[in-house]
Design a protein around this motif. Structure first.
Motif, PDB file in Angstrom:
ATOM      1  N   TRP A   1       0.785  -1.110  -0.059  1.00  0.00           N
ATOM      2  CA  TRP A   1       0.024   0.084   0.088  1.00  0.00           C
ATOM      3  C   TRP A   1       0.837   1.279  -0.036  1.00  0.00           C
ATOM      4  CZ3 TRP A   1      -5.330   0.445   0.749  1.00  0.00           C
ATOM      5  CH2 TRP A   1      -6.131  -0.635   0.740  1.00  0.00           C
ATOM      6  N   MET A   2       0.423   2.117  -0.898  1.00  0.00           N
ATOM      7  CA  MET A   2       1.228   3.692  -0.559  1.00  0.00           C
ATOM      8  C   MET A   2       0.403   4.583   0.141  1.00  0.00           C
ATOM      9  SD  MET A   2       3.928   5.419  -1.786  1.00  0.00           S
ATOM     10  CE  MET A   2       3.776   6.928  -0.870  1.00  0.00           C
TER      11      MET A   2
ATOM     12  N   SER B   1      -3.624   2.766  -2.525  1.00  0.00           N
ATOM     13  CA  SER B   1      -3.259   3.719  -1.956  1.00  0.00           C
ATOM     14  C   SER B   1      -4.276   4.207  -0.733  1.00  0.00           C
ATOM     15  CB  SER B   1      -3.022   5.030  -3.111  1.00  0.00           C
ATOM     16  OG  SER B   1      -4.380   5.449  -3.581  1.00  0.00           O
TER      17      SER B   1
ATOM     18  N   ALA C   1       1.093   5.041  -6.834  1.00  0.00           N
ATOM     19  CA  ALA C   1       0.419   3.872  -6.477  1.00  0.00           C
ATOM     20  C   ALA C   1      -0.536   3.193  -7.914  1.00  0.00           C
ATOM     21  CB  ALA C   1      -0.571   3.876  -5.309  1.00  0.00           C
TER      22      ALA C   1
END
Length: 212
Positions: free
Chosen positions: A161-162, A180, A173
């Motif tokens: 995950w960003m 994200s 992302a």
């Protein structure tokens, strides 16, 4: 042990260095009297940009040599300020420590230079919690997606995950087709986070999204 990798932006996500950076920018620009002092709104608008784009904005028409000197001056001012100031977002240390204890892999993807990343991690006591922290400077990249490309040579992309507060985080992302989290408590202008997978309004919400 979770396989999930959480990739964090810095400014506006984990830290707020405006109280340090704005005076540092102004002090550096004063060394170049041919350039006017920008408005605070312009200075704040540089958060999340690459060093190259920051100085194009703050000293338009300046030479690469002038921009590099201004960057070095700013880095020196900021380093001193960071080691004297707690710049962590309210609740950020608790969240990072808890996620690390829960077994998540934590790392960074910031559009800053290597010196700034190192000074933030060391001055704020964050380094023990992050694995292979990277920034635009350390990968010699041109955009945040380049940092993620380097991360995915070492971390599984499937569970990454960003997490960040600017459009550049969401775009990075999307470029890698990972989800994200938009942090609506940083420096984003209206609409910047509209394509985020999720939007949070306080960093503590991450503890509900990523349970033990």
């Amino acid at each position: 042990m979770h396989m999930t990798t959480l990739i964090f932006d810095l400014d506006g996500t984990l830290i707020d260095t405006a109280s340090i950076l704005l005076p540092a920018f102004r002090a550096a620009i004063r060394c170049f009297p041919e350039f006017p002092q920008p408005a605070d709104s312009v200075l704040l608008g540089t958060f999340g940009l690459s060093d190259h784009d920051v100085w194009q904005l703050l000293m338009p028409g300046g030479t690469p040599e002038q921009h590099e000197k201004a960057l070095k001056l700013t880095e020196a001012y900021v380093k001193n300020g960071l080691f004297e100031t707690n710049v962590l977002m309210e609740g950020a240390f608790e969240v990072i420590e808890t996620l690390h204890r829960r077994g998540y892999t934590l790392t960074t993807a910031s559009n800053c230079g290597e010196a700034y990343l190192a000074n933030v991690l060391d001055s704020q006591g964050l380094r023990p919690y992050f694995t292979r922290p990277l920034c635009l400077g350390s990968v010699r990249g041109v955009c945040k997606a380049d940092i993620l490309s380097e991360h995915f040579r070492h971390f599984p992309k499937a569970d990454a995950w960003m997490i960040g507060d600017r459009k550049t985080d969401i775009e990075a992302a999307m470029a890698h087709d990972i989800p994200s989290i938009g942090c609506d408590f940083g420096f984003a202008a209206e609409g910047e986070l509209e394509h985020a997978t999720k939007v949070i309004h306080h960093i503590r919400e991450l503890l509900d999204l990523f349970p033990a």
